[in-house]
Design an enzyme around this catalytic site. Structure first.
Site, short mmCIF file in Angstrom:
data_model
loop_
_atom_site.label_atom_id
_atom_site.label_comp_id
_atom_site.label_asym_id
_atom_site.label_seq_id
_atom_site.Cartn_x
_atom_site.Cartn_y
_atom_site.Cartn_z
N GLY A 89 3.77 4.17 -5.00
CA GLY A 89 4.35 5.41 -5.49
C GLY A 89 3.62 6.67 -5.09
O GLY A 89 3.97 7.76 -5.55
N GLN A 90 2.62 6.57 -4.22
CA GLN A 90 1.89 7.76 -3.80
C GLN A 90 2.81 8.63 -2.94
O GLN A 90 3.29 8.20 -1.90
CB GLN A 90 0.64 7.37 -3.00
CG GLN A 90 -0.24 8.55 -2.65
CD GLN A 90 -1.55 8.11 -1.97
OE1 GLN A 90 -1.74 6.95 -1.66
NE2 GLN A 90 -2.43 9.07 -1.76
N VAL A 92 2.02 12.11 -2.24
CA VAL A 92 1.19 13.03 -1.45
C VAL A 92 0.05 12.19 -0.89
O VAL A 92 -0.73 11.63 -1.66
CB VAL A 92 0.64 14.19 -2.32
CG1 VAL A 92 -0.27 15.08 -1.50
CG2 VAL A 92 1.79 15.00 -2.92
N HIS A 96 -5.55 11.61 -5.25
CA HIS A 96 -5.59 12.38 -6.50
C HIS A 96 -5.44 11.41 -7.66
O HIS A 96 -4.70 10.45 -7.61
CB HIS A 96 -4.51 13.47 -6.54
CG HIS A 96 -3.12 12.99 -6.30
ND1 HIS A 96 -2.66 12.55 -5.06
CD2 HIS A 96 -2.07 12.87 -7.14
CE1 HIS A 96 -1.40 12.19 -5.15
NE2 HIS A 96 -1.02 12.37 -6.42
N HIS A 98 -4.64 11.03 -11.70
CA HIS A 98 -3.95 11.68 -12.82
C HIS A 98 -4.71 11.43 -14.11
O HIS A 98 -5.09 10.31 -14.41
CB HIS A 98 -2.54 11.11 -12.98
CG HIS A 98 -1.65 11.36 -11.83
ND1 HIS A 98 -0.72 12.38 -11.82
CD2 HIS A 98 -1.53 10.71 -10.64
CE1 HIS A 98 -0.06 12.35 -10.67
NE2 HIS A 98 -0.53 11.34 -9.94
#
Length: 125
Positions: A89-90, A92, A96, A98
């Site tokens: 589901g990445q 970008v 990073h 969350h």
């Protein structure tokens, strides 16, 4: 890099905390009030490609973000998540993490937490 990376072009006005390796910013599309991201400063796609220093900085960033959230939003709990790769589901391709504040009553039955990514496998009780 063929496409522009939004995390490589962060404006300093969005940064709530930073060090040499990572920065904390509010999520542009928060799933709950206060949702934050810890982003590596180096453009790297996978957690598994990070250096020891970057991993330490991510942990420090999570602590800093938690402190900010507790001060400003008073959440009851947190989910920490990272989508590592497109199949996970990445969206970008810049690492990073969350930090999602959770609040009593924000979901009727929060048991299972991140296991609900695949709902048919989530309920194990």
């Amino acid at each position: 890099m063929s496409q522009r990376c939004p995390f490589c072009e962060l404006g300093t006005q969005r940064v709530l905390w930073s060090d040499d390796q990572a920065a904390v910013v509010p999520d542009t599309y928060p799933v709950s009030p206060g949702h934050m991201l810890v982003i590596t400063k180096r453009h790297v796609g996978s957690f598994f490609e990070t250096s020891e220093a970057e991993r330490a900085s991510i942990a420090e960033g999570l602590d800093a973000a938690k402190d900010l959230l507790e001060r400003d939003f008073s959440p009851d709990a947190f989910n920490i998540g990272l989508n590592n790769g497109q199949a996970a589901g990445q969206s970008v391709p810049h690492l990073h993490v969350h930090l999602i504040p959770r609040y009593e009553g924000d979901k009727e039955d929060p048991r299972g937490g991140v296991r609900w990514i695949l709902p048919e496998s989530a309920q194990y009780w």
